[in-house]
Design a protein around this motif. Sequence first.
Motif, PDB file in Angstrom:
ATOM      1  N   PHE A  22       0.838  -1.181   0.000  1.00 13.71           N
ATOM      2  CA  PHE A  22       0.000   0.000   0.000  1.00 13.71           C
ATOM      3  C   PHE A  22       0.886   1.249   0.000  1.00 13.71           C
ATOM      4  N   PHE A  23       0.316   2.351  -0.508  1.00 12.70           N
ATOM      5  CA  PHE A  23       1.109   3.581  -0.591  1.00 12.70           C
ATOM      6  C   PHE A  23       1.673   3.951   0.773  1.00 12.70           C
ATOM      7  N   GLU A  24       0.828   3.912   1.792  1.00 14.93           N
ATOM      8  CA  GLU A  24       1.282   4.321   3.125  1.00 14.93           C
ATOM      9  C   GLU A  24       2.399   3.417   3.634  1.00 14.93           C
ATOM     10  N   THR A  25       2.282   2.105   3.389  1.00 13.67           N
ATOM     11  CA  THR A  25       3.326   1.177   3.835  1.00 13.67           C
ATOM     12  C   THR A  25       4.631   1.450   3.111  1.00 13.67           C
ATOM     13  N   GLY A  26       4.552   1.627   1.793  1.00 15.06           N
ATOM     14  CA  GLY A  26       5.759   1.929   1.028  1.00 15.06           C
ATOM     15  C   GLY A  26       6.404   3.232   1.450  1.00 15.06           C
ATOM     16  N   LEU A  27       5.568   4.218   1.765  1.00 12.39           N
ATOM     17  CA  LEU A  27       6.084   5.514   2.210  1.00 12.39           C
ATOM     18  C   LEU A  27       6.836   5.377   3.529  1.00 12.39           C
ATOM     19  N   VAL A  28       6.216   4.713   4.496  1.00 11.37           N
ATOM     20  CA  VAL A  28       6.844   4.540   5.805  1.00 11.37           C
ATOM     21  C   VAL A  28       8.119   3.713   5.699  1.00 11.37           C
ATOM     22  N   LEU A  29       8.137   2.782   4.765  1.00 14.21           N
ATOM     23  CA  LEU A  29       9.289   1.907   4.601  1.00 14.21           C
ATOM     24  C   LEU A  29      10.449   2.596   3.890  1.00 14.21           C
ATOM     25  N   LEU A  30      10.128   3.322   2.818  1.00 14.09           N
ATOM     26  CA  LEU A  30      11.182   3.855   1.952  1.00 14.09           C
ATOM     27  C   LEU A  30      11.760   5.186   2.423  1.00 14.09           C
ATOM     28  N   LEU A  31      10.900   6.104   2.873  1.00 17.63           N
ATOM     29  CA  LEU A  31      11.409   7.451   3.137  1.00 17.63           C
ATOM     30  C   LEU A  31      12.465   7.516   4.230  1.00 17.63           C
ATOM     31  N   PRO A  32      12.393   6.719   5.305  1.00 20.58           N
ATOM     32  CA  PRO A  32      13.507   6.747   6.253  1.00 20.58           C
ATOM     33  C   PRO A  32      14.831   6.334   5.612  1.00 20.58           C
ATOM     34  N   ILE A  33      14.796   5.343   4.740  1.00 23.83           N
ATOM     35  CA  ILE A  33      16.019   4.910   4.053  1.00 23.83           C
ATOM     36  C   ILE A  33      16.533   6.029   3.154  1.00 23.83           C
ATOM     37  N   LEU A  34      15.606   6.662   2.412  1.00 28.58           N
ATOM     38  CA  LEU A  34      16.008   7.732   1.505  1.00 28.58           C
ATOM     39  C   LEU A  34      16.469   8.961   2.272  1.00 28.58           C
ATOM     40  N   ALA A  35      15.844   9.216   3.441  1.00 23.32           N
ATOM     41  CA  ALA A  35      16.277  10.363   4.244  1.00 23.32           C
ATOM     42  C   ALA A  35      17.706  10.158   4.739  1.00 23.32           C
ATOM     43  N   THR A  36      18.037   8.921   5.129  1.00 21.56           N
ATOM     44  CA  THR A  36      19.400   8.620   5.553  1.00 21.56           C
ATOM     45  C   THR A  36      20.372   8.776   4.397  1.00 21.56           C
ATOM     46  N   ALA A  37      19.986   8.259   3.219  1.00 24.57           N
ATOM     47  CA  ALA A  37      20.843   8.396   2.044  1.00 24.57           C
ATOM     48  C   ALA A  37      21.017   9.862   1.673  1.00 24.57           C
ATOM     49  N   ALA A  38      19.924  10.641   1.776  1.00 25.60           N
ATOM     50  CA  ALA A  38      20.005  12.066   1.443  1.00 25.60           C
ATOM     51  C   ALA A  38      20.905  12.813   2.409  1.00 25.60           C
ATOM     52  N   ALA A  39      20.882  12.420   3.686  1.00 29.51           N
ATOM     53  CA  ALA A  39      21.732  13.082   4.682  1.00 29.51           C
ATOM     54  C   ALA A  39      23.206  12.817   4.421  1.00 29.51           C
ATOM     55  N   ASN A  40      23.505  11.726   3.726  1.00 32.60           N
ATOM     56  CA  ASN A  40      24.893  11.384   3.438  1.00 32.60           C
ATOM     57  C   ASN A  40      25.368  11.899   2.086  1.00 32.60           C
ATOM     58  N   LEU A  41      24.514  12.666   1.404  1.00 26.97           N
ATOM     59  CA  LEU A  41      24.942  13.245   0.128  1.00 26.97           C
ATOM     60  C   LEU A  41      26.047  14.272   0.380  1.00 26.97           C
ATOM     61  N   PRO A  42      26.947  14.462  -0.576  1.00 27.37           N
ATOM     62  CA  PRO A  42      27.965  15.497  -0.415  1.00 27.37           C
ATOM     63  C   PRO A  42      27.330  16.861  -0.187  1.00 27.37           C
ATOM     64  N   GLU A  43      28.017  17.687   0.577  1.00 29.13           N
ATOM     65  CA  GLU A  43      27.465  18.994   0.949  1.00 29.13           C
ATOM     66  C   GLU A  43      27.168  19.879  -0.255  1.00 29.13           C
ATOM     67  N   ASP A  44      27.884  19.652  -1.361  1.00 31.17           N
ATOM     68  CA  ASP A  44      27.675  20.515  -2.528  1.00 31.17           C
ATOM     69  C   ASP A  44      26.540  20.027  -3.416  1.00 31.17           C
ATOM     70  N   ARG A  45      25.730  19.079  -2.932  1.00 33.00           N
ATOM     71  CA  ARG A  45      24.646  18.528  -3.748  1.00 33.00           C
ATOM     72  C   ARG A  45      23.350  19.313  -3.547  1.00 33.00           C
ATOM     73  N   ASN A  46      23.449  20.636  -3.521  1.00 36.66           N
ATOM     74  CA  ASN A  46      22.295  21.535  -3.504  1.00 36.66           C
ATOM     75  C   ASN A  46      21.474  21.477  -2.219  1.00 36.66           C
ATOM     76  N   GLY A  47      22.070  21.025  -1.126  1.00 37.66           N
ATOM     77  CA  GLY A  47      21.408  21.095   0.166  1.00 37.66           C
ATOM     78  C   GLY A  47      20.070  20.379   0.188  1.00 37.66           C
ATOM     79  N   ASP A  48      19.042  21.074   0.721  1.00 33.62           N
ATOM     80  CA  ASP A  48      17.716  20.468   0.841  1.00 33.62           C
ATOM     81  C   ASP A  48      17.116  20.131  -0.512  1.00 33.62           C
ATOM     82  N   ALA A  49      17.407  20.927  -1.524  1.00 32.13           N
ATOM     83  CA  ALA A  49      16.900  20.620  -2.861  1.00 32.13           C
ATOM     84  C   ALA A  49      17.446  19.287  -3.348  1.00 32.13           C
ATOM     85  N   GLY A  50      18.700  19.004  -3.052  1.00 32.28           N
ATOM     86  CA  GLY A  50      19.279  17.725  -3.438  1.00 32.28           C
ATOM     87  C   GLY A  50      18.618  16.565  -2.723  1.00 32.28           C
ATOM     88  N   LYS A  51      18.268  16.768  -1.448  1.00 28.49           N
ATOM     89  CA  LYS A  51      17.574  15.712  -0.706  1.00 28.49           C
ATOM     90  C   LYS A  51      16.182  15.454  -1.291  1.00 28.49           C
TER      91      LYS A  51
END
Length: 448
Positions: free
Chosen positions: A119-148
Motif C-alpha cells: 500500500f502507498f502508506e506502507t511503502g512511504l513509511v518503509l522507503l522514506l527513512p532509508i532515503l532520508a538517511t541516504a540524502a543526509a549522506n549526500l555530499p554537501e555541494d549537492r544543492n542542500g535540501d533541494a538535493g535531498k
Amino acid sequence: MTPEDIRLILSAVFGIGLSVVLIVKGRLHPFIALLCGAFVAGLCVGMSPLATAAAVQKGGGDILGGTGLVVALGLSLGAMLQLSDGAASLARAGLKLAGNAGAPWASLLVALVIGLPLFFETGLVLLLPILATAAANLPEDRNGDAGKLRLMLPALAGLSVVHALVPPHPGPLLAVTSLNANLGRTILYGVIVAIPTAIIAGPLLSRFTSPGITLTAPSIELGAPLQAAPPQGVSLAVILMPVVLIAAGQIPALLPAGAAASASWLTFASNPVFALLLTNLVALPLLFGRRVRDASVQATIWAEAMKPAGTILLSIGAGGALKQVLVSAGLSDLLARVAAGGALSPIVLAWLVAVGIRLATGSATVATITTAGIMTGVVASSGTSPEWVVLAIGAGSVFFSHVNDPGFWLVKGYLGTSTTDTFRTWSVLETVVSVVGLVCVLGGSYLL
C-alpha cells in the motif's frame, strides 16, 4: 437534461459535499462521514429510507466481500517485507549501486518495484527513512535540501503511480472487477502508462519543484526489523510473485485449444486472493527461515498488518456504500446518456468524475470505487475498452492531494516540509501524475 437529472446531480453533490464537511470541519472518520453522505444523497434524490439503507448495505457488503481479503493479504505481505528487512535491503542496494549521480533514478526504480505489493502508506513509511538517511549522506555541494528532495520525490512518484495504475493494488483491482476488465491486459497497460508517468512526475519534475525549499527534521517512526535481511533475490522474488501469478492467468488464452486446457490451472492461480495467499505462505519461510515458527514473530507480523486494516476496510466499505446509492439513484445511467451524446470521451468522463470525488473526499481509493461503480453503464453502452477506463479512473483518483487527504499530512511529516511547501512538491507531483497519466491513457487507447 430533465429536472430529475438536475435533482440527481445536485443530490450527489450535496451528499459528497456533506461528507467533506464532516471530515474536514467535523473531524469525523471518513467511514462515518461517507455513510452519512450516502444516506443524505439517497434521501435527497427521492429514494425511500428502506431503499437507501438497502443500497448502503449492498454497496458496503459488495466491496468488502470482494476486496477485504485482498487488502488484508496485501497488508500482511507488506508487514513481512518490512519486518524481515527485505524491502529495505533492496532499497539500500539499489541506491548504493546507482551512486550519487543516479540516486534519483534508483529511488524511482526501487519505489516502482517495492511499491507493487505494498500500500502507498506502507511503502512511504518503509522507503522514506532509508532515503532520508541516504540524502543526509549526500555530499554537501549537492544543492542542500533541494538535493535531498530530488532523491525523495521520485520515490513518492513511483509509489503513487503503481498505487493508482497497477493491480493488484486494491483501487485498480476494484475497478477491474466493477468494469469487467481483463486483469492481465490492465496490468500490461498499467505498466506501459506508469513508466513514462513516473519518470515525468519524479526525477524530471523534482528538478523544478525542489529548489528554494527548506526541510525540517522528518517525523519518522519505524519499528526495527526482527532480523537481518534475507538474500536480496529472495525479497525480489516475493515482491514480484503475486504480479507474475496474476499475469500468468492470461497465458491459457494465448495457447491453442488443446494446450490451453492443460494450462487452465493458471487461471485459478491468477485469482488475486489466491495469488496473494500463496505469496504469503511462500514468503513466511523464505523471509524468516526457521523463525517462522516463533510465536512472537508471528504475533508481530499480524499485529503490524492488522493495525491499518481497520481504517482501510471501513473507509472503502463506506465508499462502496456511497457508490451504490448513487448507482441505485440512476447516476450511472445519466452518465451513460451523457457519454452516448458524444459530448465527452468515456475515458475523459471517467477521469473527470474521479477527479471530482478525489478533490471532495481526499481518498484515492474511495474515488476509484465510486467512479468505477457509476461508470459501468457508460462502458457497457459506449464499447470503450474497460482496461483504459480503469486506468483513467486511477489517474483521476490521485489528482491534487490537499488537506482532506490523510496522505498529504503523512508526506508532509516524512519529508519535513511546511504546509505551503508540501503543496509545491507533493500536491503538484500528484497533479502531474494524474494529468500525464490521462494523456498516456488517451494515447494508448488510440494506439493499442
